[in-house]
Design a protein around this motif. Structure first.
Motif, PDB file in Angstrom:
ATOM      1  N   LEU A 167     -29.176 -36.415-132.262  1.00 52.63           N
ATOM      2  CA  LEU A 167     -30.135 -37.167-133.056  1.00 52.63           C
ATOM      3  C   LEU A 167     -31.406 -37.401-132.263  1.00 52.63           C
ATOM      4  CD1 LEU A 167     -27.758 -39.881-134.550  1.00 52.63           C
ATOM      5  CD2 LEU A 167     -28.502 -37.777-135.613  1.00 52.63           C
ATOM      6  N   LYS A 168     -32.536 -37.137-132.899  1.00 54.03           N
ATOM      7  CA  LYS A 168     -33.807 -37.386-132.237  1.00 54.03           C
ATOM      8  C   LYS A 168     -33.939 -38.862-131.876  1.00 54.03           C
ATOM      9  CE  LYS A 168     -36.700 -34.614-132.078  1.00 54.03           C
ATOM     10  NZ  LYS A 168     -37.180 -33.598-131.119  1.00 54.03           N
ATOM     11  N   THR A 169     -33.453 -39.739-132.739  1.00 52.80           N
ATOM     12  CA  THR A 169     -33.556 -41.177-132.464  1.00 52.80           C
ATOM     13  C   THR A 169     -32.786 -41.567-131.210  1.00 52.80           C
ATOM     14  OG1 THR A 169     -31.740 -41.466-134.027  1.00 52.80           O
ATOM     15  CG2 THR A 169     -33.947 -41.903-134.837  1.00 52.80           C
ATOM     16  N   LEU A 170     -31.640 -40.924-130.985  1.00 54.20           N
ATOM     17  CA  LEU A 170     -30.851 -41.229-129.791  1.00 54.20           C
ATOM     18  C   LEU A 170     -31.629 -40.873-128.536  1.00 54.20           C
ATOM     19  CD1 LEU A 170     -28.023 -42.179-128.849  1.00 54.20           C
ATOM     20  CD2 LEU A 170     -27.350 -39.791-128.800  1.00 54.20           C
ATOM     21  N   ARG A 171     -32.382 -39.789-128.590  1.00 52.71           N
ATOM     22  CA  ARG A 171     -33.173 -39.383-127.436  1.00 52.71           C
ATOM     23  C   ARG A 171     -34.291 -40.379-127.148  1.00 52.71           C
ATOM     24  NH1 ARG A 171     -29.266 -37.452-127.617  1.00 52.71           N
ATOM     25  NH2 ARG A 171     -28.648 -35.344-128.138  1.00 52.71           N
ATOM     26  N   ILE A 172     -34.806 -41.000-128.204  1.00 47.78           N
ATOM     27  CA  ILE A 172     -35.943 -41.901-128.021  1.00 47.78           C
ATOM     28  C   ILE A 172     -35.495 -43.250-127.469  1.00 47.78           C
ATOM     29  CG2 ILE A 172     -37.847 -43.101-129.171  1.00 47.78           C
ATOM     30  CD1 ILE A 172     -38.151 -40.045-128.922  1.00 47.78           C
ATOM     31  N   TYR A 173     -34.531 -43.906-128.105  1.00 46.06           N
ATOM     32  CA  TYR A 173     -34.217 -45.263-127.650  1.00 46.06           C
ATOM     33  C   TYR A 173     -33.135 -45.290-126.588  1.00 46.06           C
ATOM     34  CZ  TYR A 173     -30.033 -45.428-130.680  1.00 46.06           C
ATOM     35  OH  TYR A 173     -28.831 -45.196-131.279  1.00 46.06           O
ATOM     36  N   GLY A 174     -32.385 -44.201-126.415  1.00 45.58           N
ATOM     37  CA  GLY A 174     -31.252 -44.318-125.521  1.00 45.58           C
ATOM     38  C   GLY A 174     -31.242 -43.387-124.322  1.00 45.58           C
ATOM     39  N   HIS A 190     -42.413 -46.817-111.949  1.00 44.44           N
ATOM     40  CA  HIS A 190     -41.642 -46.628-110.723  1.00 44.44           C
ATOM     41  C   HIS A 190     -40.133 -46.613-110.992  1.00 44.44           C
ATOM     42  CE1 HIS A 190     -45.276 -47.043-108.341  1.00 44.44           C
ATOM     43  NE2 HIS A 190     -45.586 -48.090-109.068  1.00 44.44           N
ATOM     44  N   PHE A 191     -39.738 -46.989-112.199  1.00 47.00           N
ATOM     45  CA  PHE A 191     -38.313 -47.033-112.547  1.00 47.00           C
ATOM     46  C   PHE A 191     -38.025 -46.241-113.824  1.00 47.00           C
ATOM     47  CE2 PHE A 191     -39.324 -50.741-110.092  1.00 47.00           C
ATOM     48  CZ  PHE A 191     -38.308 -50.797-109.160  1.00 47.00           C
ATOM     49  N   ALA A 192     -38.902 -46.351-114.809  1.00 47.69           N
ATOM     50  CA  ALA A 192     -38.677 -45.708-116.101  1.00 47.69           C
ATOM     51  C   ALA A 192     -39.477 -44.421-116.247  1.00 47.69           C
ATOM     52  CB  ALA A 192     -39.032 -46.678-117.232  1.00 47.69           C
ATOM     53  N   MET A 193     -39.895 -43.839-115.116  1.00 49.01           N
ATOM     54  CA  MET A 193     -40.729 -42.632-115.197  1.00 49.01           C
ATOM     55  C   MET A 193     -39.977 -41.467-115.834  1.00 49.01           C
ATOM     56  SD  MET A 193     -39.446 -43.245-112.050  1.00 49.01           S
ATOM     57  CE  MET A 193     -38.762 -42.481-110.575  1.00 49.01           C
ATOM     58  N   ILE A 252     -33.304 -54.452-111.448  1.00 45.96           N
ATOM     59  CA  ILE A 252     -32.961 -54.087-112.819  1.00 45.96           C
ATOM     60  C   ILE A 252     -33.906 -54.721-113.824  1.00 45.96           C
ATOM     61  CG2 ILE A 252     -31.308 -55.992-113.108  1.00 45.96           C
ATOM     62  CD1 ILE A 252     -30.930 -52.365-114.409  1.00 45.96           C
ATOM     63  N   ASP A 253     -34.398 -55.941-113.557  1.00 45.77           N
ATOM     64  CA  ASP A 253     -35.298 -56.597-114.501  1.00 45.77           C
ATOM     65  C   ASP A 253     -36.616 -55.849-114.635  1.00 45.77           C
ATOM     66  OD1 ASP A 253     -33.481 -58.555-115.093  1.00 45.77           O
ATOM     67  OD2 ASP A 253     -34.256 -59.990-113.626  1.00 45.77           O
ATOM     68  N   VAL A 254     -37.159 -55.388-113.503  1.00 43.92           N
ATOM     69  CA  VAL A 254     -38.403 -54.614-113.545  1.00 43.92           C
ATOM     70  C   VAL A 254     -38.178 -53.318-114.310  1.00 43.92           C
ATOM     71  CG1 VAL A 254     -40.187 -53.476-112.178  1.00 43.92           C
ATOM     72  CG2 VAL A 254     -39.191 -55.621-111.382  1.00 43.92           C
ATOM     73  N   ALA A 255     -37.042 -52.693-114.082  1.00 45.30           N
ATOM     74  CA  ALA A 255     -36.720 -51.441-114.777  1.00 45.30           C
ATOM     75  C   ALA A 255     -36.652 -51.663-116.283  1.00 45.30           C
ATOM     76  CB  ALA A 255     -35.399 -50.882-114.257  1.00 45.30           C
ATOM     77  N   ARG A 256     -36.063 -52.771-116.708  1.00 43.41           N
ATOM     78  CA  ARG A 256     -35.970 -53.055-118.148  1.00 43.41           C
ATOM     79  C   ARG A 256     -37.347 -53.253-118.754  1.00 43.41           C
ATOM     80  NH1 ARG A 256     -30.926 -57.341-118.721  1.00 43.41           N
ATOM     81  NH2 ARG A 256     -29.245 -55.837-118.408  1.00 43.41           N
ATOM     82  N   LYS A 257     -38.225 -53.934-118.030  1.00 41.86           N
ATOM     83  CA  LYS A 257     -39.576 -54.152-118.545  1.00 41.86           C
ATOM     84  C   LYS A 257     -40.308 -52.830-118.698  1.00 41.86           C
ATOM     85  CE  LYS A 257     -40.146 -58.881-116.817  1.00 41.86           C
ATOM     86  NZ  LYS A 257     -40.853 -59.757-115.848  1.00 41.86           N
ATOM     87  N   GLU A 258     -40.115 -51.924-117.748  1.00 42.69           N
ATOM     88  CA  GLU A 258     -40.757 -50.618-117.863  1.00 42.69           C
ATOM     89  C   GLU A 258     -40.174 -49.829-119.032  1.00 42.69           C
ATOM     90  OE1 GLU A 258     -42.327 -49.682-113.329  1.00 42.69           O
ATOM     91  OE2 GLU A 258     -41.053 -48.240-114.375  1.00 42.69           O
ATOM     92  N   ASN A 259     -38.868 -49.941-119.255  1.00 43.00           N
ATOM     93  CA  ASN A 259     -38.254 -49.259-120.403  1.00 43.00           C
ATOM     94  C   ASN A 259     -38.840 -49.776-121.716  1.00 43.00           C
ATOM     95  OD1 ASN A 259     -36.483 -47.410-119.219  1.00 43.00           O
ATOM     96  ND2 ASN A 259     -34.938 -48.972-118.852  1.00 43.00           N
ATOM     97  N   ASN A 260     -39.037 -51.101-121.802  1.00 44.44           N
ATOM     98  CA  ASN A 260     -39.643 -51.682-123.001  1.00 44.44           C
ATOM     99  C   ASN A 260     -41.059 -51.154-123.187  1.00 44.44           C
ATOM    100  OD1 ASN A 260     -37.335 -53.153-123.433  1.00 44.44           O
ATOM    101  ND2 ASN A 260     -38.130 -55.039-122.545  1.00 44.44           N
ATOM    102  N   GLN A 261     -41.792 -51.065-122.083  1.00 45.97           N
ATOM    103  CA  GLN A 261     -43.167 -50.562-122.153  1.00 45.97           C
ATOM    104  C   GLN A 261     -43.197 -49.145-122.703  1.00 45.97           C
ATOM    105  OE1 GLN A 261     -46.198 -52.251-120.884  1.00 45.97           O
ATOM    106  NE2 GLN A 261     -47.054 -50.637-122.169  1.00 45.97           N
ATOM    107  N   VAL A 262     -42.288 -48.304-122.240  1.00 43.23           N
ATOM    108  CA  VAL A 262     -42.235 -46.917-122.707  1.00 43.23           C
ATOM    109  C   VAL A 262     -42.021 -46.878-124.216  1.00 43.23           C
ATOM    110  CG1 VAL A 262     -40.881 -44.776-122.673  1.00 43.23           C
ATOM    111  CG2 VAL A 262     -41.429 -45.946-120.526  1.00 43.23           C
ATOM    112  N   LEU A 263     -41.082 -47.678-124.709  1.00 38.53           N
ATOM    113  CA  LEU A 263     -40.750 -47.630-126.122  1.00 38.53           C
ATOM    114  C   LEU A 263     -41.869 -48.178-126.993  1.00 38.53           C
ATOM    115  CD1 LEU A 263     -37.048 -48.449-125.596  1.00 38.53           C
ATOM    116  CD2 LEU A 263     -37.847 -46.567-127.001  1.00 38.53           C
TER     117      LEU A 263
END
Length: 326
Positions: A139-146, A172-175, A211-222
């Motif tokens: 699923l394309k959606t799985l690739r985007i959010y997961g 630096h984490f979600a690249m 892990i908190d910084v990584a989560r924030k970067e993941n949110n930024q990407v989405l």
């Protein structure tokens, strides 16, 4: 003959990983792949990393040890130097599995394949952990959010990388997630039930430490992804919500969106994006923010919100905690 197989470029970024990098290097060299380009980019390590690299420098295509601007910058330096048909990066604490590159090369004989991913074994000082098979949906959606796969378990054509661009060095984490989001919007990603790599878990691992910084970067990407979509009513609302509640700042770049998402897919991606934000707010005792976001979601997307037990649970718990704190 050497050139009967496609050239595969492996880039290993490194910084003070002397206790692990030899195993990483050997996992690549012992592939005995006949058309390998191996590039090691070290950030000026002060431990024994450089001594280990020099030990194998006659088998390494190119290496350098100099100060850089972080892992993303180091990987991009390798990308710019690479000349292979197929490319990926392998961190200096991870390993390839036996004959991984021969299997990768065989798969890419199909000219319609641009990006592949497979299984990855996690391991630590106690040994290998049980393999948890990946979801089989394409699923394309799985690739985007997961992105259900590990970064070292994927390989892609260098031409695709040239077309979508290299790593965004502001991350630096979600690249990897940011890059793979762009790739997912550009071409199909194909799963193969083959274990290509081993991912090392250890106390000094970067993602585990911050892990908190990584989560924030993941949110930024989405949220950058949402900001780049065609201006539909739903996307406009999602962008407005993100800005109002400071779920992201400003889009860092724009993606080429050549896949037409329907409203159901967008809602699915959005709810999967917003769930960790609710969780983080609750953990940080920011109950008011969850209440504010939840209230607005109920007004604009009631069916989406009430159908998601995860969001509902944190919304209700946040209300209770806020009442008790008054």
């Amino acid at each position: 003959m050497k050139n009967s197989q496609p050239k595969i470029s492996i880039i290993t970024p490194s910084y003070n990983q002397g206790q692990f990098i030899e195993e990483t290097i050997l996992s690549v060299l012992k592939q005995n792949y006949p058309n390998l380009e191996y590039i090691v980019i070290d950030g000026g390590s002060s431990d024994n990393t450089v001594d280990i690299i020099k030990k194998y420098q006659d088998k390494i295509t190119y290496w350098v040890s100099e100060k850089d601007n972080g892992q993303s910058h180091a990987i991009n330096k390798g990308f710019r130097r690479a000349t292979g048909d197929i490319i990926t990066w392998l961190n200096s604490d991870d390993c390839l599995t036996k004959d991984a590159l021969l299997q990768v090369a065989d798969i890419f004989k199909n000219p319609n394949i641009n990006f592949i991913y497979g299984e990855c074994i996690h391991f630590n000082e106690q040994g290998d952990k049980p393999l948890i098979p990946l979801p089989k949906e394409n699923l394309k959606t799985l690739r985007i959010y997961g992105f259900p796969f590990e970064q070292p378990a994927c390989f892609y054509k260098r031409t695709i990388l040239e077309q979508v661009g290299y790593l965004n060095e502001e991350y630096h984490f979600a690249m990897d997630k940011e890059l793979f989001t762009r790739i997912a919007l550009y071409t199909d990603m194909h799963y193969f039930p083959i274990t290509f790599c081993k991912f090392r878990e250890h106390p000094d691992a970067k993602t585990g430490n911050i892990i908190d910084v990584a989560r924030k970067e993941n949110n930024q990407v989405l949220f950058n992804f949402f900001a780049s979509l065609p201006n539909t009513r739903l996307v406009t609302y999602i962008n407005k919500l993100g800005r109002k509640h400071k779920l992201y700042q400003h889009p860092i770049n724009q993606y080429e969106v050549n896949y037409q998402f329907n409203r159901k897919e967008l809602k699915l991606i959005f709810t999967k994006t917003i769930q960790p934000i609710f969780s983080d707010n609750y953990k940080n005792k920011n109950y008011k923010k969850n209440i504010a976001i939840g209230t607005e979601l109920i007004s604009h997307m009631p069916f989406v919100f009430f159908a998601n037990k995860y969001l509902m649970s944190f919304f209700i718990k946040s209300i209770k905690k806020q009442i008790l704190s008054q």
